[in-house]
Design a protein around this motif. Structure first.
Motif, PDB file in Angstrom:
ATOM      1  N   ARG A   1      56.965 -55.774 -79.632  1.00  0.00           N
ATOM      2  CA  ARG A   1      55.775 -56.284 -78.947  1.00  0.00           C
ATOM      3  C   ARG A   1      56.141 -57.280 -77.858  1.00  0.00           C
ATOM      4  O   ARG A   1      55.369 -58.214 -77.582  1.00  0.00           O
ATOM      5  N   GLN A   2      57.287 -57.099 -77.208  1.00  0.00           N
ATOM      6  CA  GLN A   2      57.645 -57.997 -76.109  1.00  0.00           C
ATOM      7  C   GLN A   2      56.702 -57.800 -74.920  1.00  0.00           C
ATOM      8  O   GLN A   2      56.490 -58.738 -74.139  1.00  0.00           O
ATOM      9  N   ALA A   3      56.146 -56.615 -74.785  1.00  0.00           N
ATOM     10  CA  ALA A   3      55.144 -56.361 -73.756  1.00  0.00           C
ATOM     11  C   ALA A   3      53.768 -56.454 -74.392  1.00  0.00           C
ATOM     12  O   ALA A   3      53.455 -55.694 -75.300  1.00  0.00           O
ATOM     13  N   GLY A   4      52.966 -57.412 -73.945  1.00  0.00           N
ATOM     14  CA  GLY A   4      51.625 -57.460 -74.517  1.00  0.00           C
ATOM     15  C   GLY A   4      51.054 -58.846 -74.669  1.00  0.00           C
ATOM     16  O   GLY A   4      51.181 -59.686 -73.782  1.00  0.00           O
ATOM     17  N   ARG A   5      50.453 -59.088 -75.826  1.00  0.00           N
ATOM     18  CA  ARG A   5      49.464 -60.146 -75.996  1.00  0.00           C
ATOM     19  C   ARG A   5      49.983 -61.563 -75.783  1.00  0.00           C
ATOM     20  O   ARG A   5      49.187 -62.485 -75.567  1.00  0.00           O
ATOM     21  N   SER A   6      51.298 -61.800 -75.847  1.00  0.00           N
ATOM     22  CA  SER A   6      51.793 -63.159 -75.641  1.00  0.00           C
ATOM     23  C   SER A   6      51.962 -63.495 -74.157  1.00  0.00           C
ATOM     24  O   SER A   6      52.274 -64.627 -73.811  1.00  0.00           O
ATOM     25  N   GLN A   7      51.742 -62.505 -73.284  1.00  0.00           N
ATOM     26  CA  GLN A   7      51.957 -62.717 -71.849  1.00  0.00           C
ATOM     27  C   GLN A   7      50.635 -62.959 -71.114  1.00  0.00           C
ATOM     28  O   GLN A   7      49.715 -62.140 -71.199  1.00  0.00           O
ATOM     29  N   PRO A   8      50.527 -64.057 -70.369  1.00  0.00           N
ATOM     30  CA  PRO A   8      49.279 -64.319 -69.640  1.00  0.00           C
ATOM     31  C   PRO A   8      48.938 -63.219 -68.638  1.00  0.00           C
ATOM     32  O   PRO A   8      47.771 -62.913 -68.431  1.00  0.00           O
ATOM     33  N   GLU A   9      49.959 -62.628 -68.012  1.00  0.00           N
ATOM     34  CA  GLU A   9      49.700 -61.551 -67.052  1.00  0.00           C
ATOM     35  C   GLU A   9      49.043 -60.356 -67.751  1.00  0.00           C
ATOM     36  O   GLU A   9      48.152 -59.702 -67.205  1.00  0.00           O
ATOM     37  N   TYR A  10      49.504 -60.081 -68.972  1.00  0.00           N
ATOM     38  CA  TYR A  10      48.929 -58.972 -69.735  1.00  0.00           C
ATOM     39  C   TYR A  10      47.486 -59.287 -70.138  1.00  0.00           C
ATOM     40  O   TYR A  10      46.601 -58.446 -70.025  1.00  0.00           O
ATOM     41  N   ARG A  11      47.254 -60.510 -70.591  1.00  0.00           N
ATOM     42  CA  ARG A  11      45.884 -60.882 -70.987  1.00  0.00           C
ATOM     43  C   ARG A  11      44.926 -60.785 -69.808  1.00  0.00           C
ATOM     44  O   ARG A  11      43.766 -60.391 -69.970  1.00  0.00           O
ATOM     45  N   ALA A  12      45.429 -61.125 -68.624  1.00  0.00           N
ATOM     46  CA  ALA A  12      44.587 -60.998 -67.430  1.00  0.00           C
ATOM     47  C   ALA A  12      44.261 -59.526 -67.156  1.00  0.00           C
ATOM     48  O   ALA A  12      43.119 -59.187 -66.804  1.00  0.00           O
ATOM     49  N   LEU A  13      45.238 -58.654 -67.340  1.00  0.00           N
ATOM     50  CA  LEU A  13      44.994 -57.219 -67.170  1.00  0.00           C
ATOM     51  C   LEU A  13      43.956 -56.711 -68.161  1.00  0.00           C
ATOM     52  O   LEU A  13      43.106 -55.886 -67.827  1.00  0.00           O
ATOM     53  N   LYS A  14      44.050 -57.203 -69.411  1.00  0.00           N
ATOM     54  CA  LYS A  14      43.158 -56.709 -70.457  1.00  0.00           C
ATOM     55  C   LYS A  14      41.713 -57.140 -70.228  1.00  0.00           C
ATOM     56  O   LYS A  14      40.803 -56.599 -70.855  1.00  0.00           O
ATOM     57  N   GLU A  15      41.487 -58.097 -69.351  1.00  0.00           N
ATOM     58  CA  GLU A  15      40.109 -58.448 -68.993  1.00  0.00           C
ATOM     59  C   GLU A  15      39.474 -57.354 -68.140  1.00  0.00           C
ATOM     60  O   GLU A  15      38.251 -57.218 -68.092  1.00  0.00           O
ATOM     61  N   LYS A  16      40.332 -56.557 -67.467  1.00  0.00           N
ATOM     62  CA  LYS A  16      39.841 -55.483 -66.606  1.00  0.00           C
ATOM     63  C   LYS A  16      40.021 -54.097 -67.226  1.00  0.00           C
ATOM     64  O   LYS A  16      39.235 -53.190 -66.958  1.00  0.00           O
ATOM     65  N   TYR A  17      41.093 -53.938 -68.002  1.00  0.00           N
ATOM     66  CA  TYR A  17      41.459 -52.603 -68.482  1.00  0.00           C
ATOM     67  C   TYR A  17      41.643 -52.593 -70.001  1.00  0.00           C
ATOM     68  O   TYR A  17      42.141 -53.560 -70.577  1.00  0.00           O
ATOM     69  N   SER A  18      41.279 -51.480 -70.612  1.00  0.00           N
ATOM     70  CA  SER A  18      41.558 -51.288 -72.040  1.00  0.00           C
ATOM     71  C   SER A  18      42.993 -50.796 -72.205  1.00  0.00           C
ATOM     72  O   SER A  18      43.657 -50.406 -71.230  1.00  0.00           O
ATOM     73  N   LEU A  19      43.478 -50.780 -73.451  1.00  0.00           N
ATOM     74  CA  LEU A  19      44.798 -50.209 -73.732  1.00  0.00           C
ATOM     75  C   LEU A  19      44.841 -48.766 -73.253  1.00  0.00           C
ATOM     76  O   LEU A  19      45.828 -48.321 -72.648  1.00  0.00           O
ATOM     77  N   PHE A  20      43.776 -48.029 -73.495  1.00  0.00           N
ATOM     78  CA  PHE A  20      43.661 -46.643 -73.057  1.00  0.00           C
ATOM     79  C   PHE A  20      43.820 -46.549 -71.538  1.00  0.00           C
ATOM     80  O   PHE A  20      44.562 -45.717 -71.018  1.00  0.00           O
ATOM     81  N   ASP A  21      43.133 -47.447 -70.820  1.00  0.00           N
ATOM     82  CA  ASP A  21      43.205 -47.440 -69.353  1.00  0.00           C
ATOM     83  C   ASP A  21      44.630 -47.699 -68.873  1.00  0.00           C
ATOM     84  O   ASP A  21      45.123 -47.019 -67.969  1.00  0.00           O
ATOM     85  N   ILE A  22      45.277 -48.692 -69.476  1.00  0.00           N
ATOM     86  CA  ILE A  22      46.626 -49.074 -69.039  1.00  0.00           C
ATOM     87  C   ILE A  22      47.608 -47.932 -69.273  1.00  0.00           C
ATOM     88  O   ILE A  22      48.381 -47.563 -68.390  1.00  0.00           O
ATOM     89  N   THR A  23      47.580 -47.353 -70.477  1.00  0.00           N
ATOM     90  CA  THR A  23      48.574 -46.328 -70.802  1.00  0.00           C
ATOM     91  C   THR A  23      48.355 -45.041 -70.016  1.00  0.00           C
ATOM     92  O   THR A  23      49.288 -44.256 -69.853  1.00  0.00           O
ATOM     93  N   HIS A  24      47.136 -44.815 -69.514  1.00  0.00           N
ATOM     94  CA  HIS A  24      46.855 -43.608 -68.737  1.00  0.00           C
ATOM     95  C   HIS A  24      47.139 -43.771 -67.246  1.00  0.00           C
ATOM     96  O   HIS A  24      46.980 -42.817 -66.481  1.00  0.00           O
ATOM     97  N   GLN A  25      47.557 -44.972 -66.823  1.00  0.00           N
ATOM     98  CA  GLN A  25      47.895 -45.212 -65.419  1.00  0.00           C
ATOM     99  C   GLN A  25      49.385 -45.565 -65.328  1.00  0.00           C
ATOM    100  O   GLN A  25      49.764 -46.714 -65.590  1.00  0.00           O
ATOM    101  N   PRO A  26      50.240 -44.604 -64.980  1.00  0.00           N
ATOM    102  CA  PRO A  26      51.689 -44.828 -65.027  1.00  0.00           C
ATOM    103  C   PRO A  26      52.167 -46.073 -64.291  1.00  0.00           C
ATOM    104  O   PRO A  26      53.031 -46.797 -64.803  1.00  0.00           O
ATOM    105  N   GLU A  27      51.636 -46.361 -63.096  1.00  0.00           N
ATOM    106  CA  GLU A  27      52.088 -47.548 -62.357  1.00  0.00           C
ATOM    107  C   GLU A  27      51.789 -48.824 -63.142  1.00  0.00           C
ATOM    108  O   GLU A  27      52.621 -49.733 -63.231  1.00  0.00           O
ATOM    109  N   LEU A  28      50.579 -48.880 -63.710  1.00  0.00           N
ATOM    110  CA  LEU A  28      50.167 -50.054 -64.470  1.00  0.00           C
ATOM    111  C   LEU A  28      50.948 -50.166 -65.773  1.00  0.00           C
ATOM    112  O   LEU A  28      51.418 -51.256 -66.161  1.00  0.00           O
TER     113      LEU A  28
END
Length: 345
Positions: free
Chosen positions: A27-54
């Protein structure tokens, strides 16, 4: 020109001597990172994993921030299940919830087969993007193991005791083994394509298999695991096994055709080796220690590293995933400390 890859992690997986102990964190990628938490305000896990660049950005971020020796693909163990007919939704604060739980042999027989490149193409697009353009460390692919996936499919969601799963295993053995076969085949196809797309190693997460005893593991679960690892072995990538609260199963893993055994914090590295574990070992700091003062972290980590370095074939990791409230600065400092403390140069 081929990208230059730091292969220290891969050499440790193969039991080779390395100039320092490689490290990555579950879990090095994810909830402990502020950048990730900011992304999760806009995108769901489903959204992130379905967008290769993201998804590639989330995957590579901890490599850039912490200096770890491997990336692990950002996704969920549930990713391949919809392709075989499982109606799963990741609910915030709950986890995976299954709308059509398995209750009978007929339910198992209704499950389909996965065609990975057709059903989950975004996974392989993300892998290719990372390995061809973005990473200078190996990428770890992963999948959930049949027991852990089955536990969600039978319970209908997360469980504390897995009694429905075990009851199904005991009462409906024909249906159970049919389910193990379906999930093993899905895992083989799915992981094989991850490797062929560019994943350099694979970790199989059997997160909840510690709920079963060793006899039941040998009877009801191990045949499917042996089939998975034997098939994936042909692809040539190092194979890692990990489960939580499963110290009583490490001997079962030790004779499977895999390369690395991931330990949680309940069994020390020295004790595992004393018991005859001959494969490379990964682990095993209790992630709760990362919330302690630095002097406590350093003392615990030194102890683990000293045990790990007694033989070649050791990778530092946690005994489970990073908690959301761990500070990224702690992980960066920890990675640098591990590299410095274990360096032989």
């Amino acid at each position: 020109m081929a990208r230059q890859i730091n292969d220290t992690f891969l050499r440790a997986c193969r039991g080779e001597q390395t100039s320092y102990v490689p490290v990555w964190y579950m879990r090095q990628a994810g909830r402990s990172q502020p950048e990730y938490r900011a992304l999760k305000e806009k995108y769901s896990l489903f959204d992130i994993t379905h967008q290769p660049e993201l998804c590639a950005y989330v995957t590579r971020l901890p490599v850039e921030q912490y200096g770890v020796d491997a990336a692990i693909l950002y996704k969920d163990i549930m990713t391949p299940l919809p392709a075989i007919g499982v109606d799963v939704e990741i609910q915030g604060g709950v986890g995976p919830v299954i709308a059509n739980p398995i209750r009978s042999l007929q339910d198992v027989e209704r499950l389909g087969e996965i065609d990975p490149e057709h059903d989950v193409p975004y996974v392989f697009e993300t892998i290719r993007l990372l390995v061809n353009e973005q990473l200078d460390v190996p990428l770890i692919g992963f999948a959930g193991a049949p027991f852990t996936l089955a536990s969600y499919m039978i319970e209908g969601g997360p469980s504390k005791n897995y009694h429905k799963t075990k009851a199904f295993m005991y009462a409906e053995p024909k249906a159970w083994f049919a389910l193990m076969d379906k999930l093993a085949e899905m895992t083989i196809r799915y992981v094989r394509e991850q490797i062929r797309a560019g994943a350099s190693a694979v970790q199989i997460f059997d997160s909840w298999v510690g709920a079963v005893n060793a006899d039941d593991y040998r009877t009801f679960i191990k045949p499917a695991m042996a089939r998975i690892f034997a098939a994936l072995r042909e692809e040539g990538a190092p194979l890692i096994m990990f489960g939580v609260g499963a110290s009583h199963l490490v001997h079962e893993w030790n004779d499977l055709p895999l390369d690395v055994i991931g330990l949680d914090w309940r069994l020390s590295i020295r004790e595992a080796r004393r018991q005859g574990i001959a494969k490379a070992i990964q682990g095993n700091l209790d992630p709760a220690v990362l919330l302690a003062p630095w002097d406590v972290i350093e003392e615990r980590v030194k102890r683990i590293l000293d045990e790990g370095m007694e033989r070649p074939g050791y990778i530092f990791n946690l005994g489970h995933g990073i908690f959301p409230d761990v500070q990224p600065a702690t992980l960066k400092r920890l990675t640098a400390f591990i590299h410095e403390y274990t360096s032989t140069n």
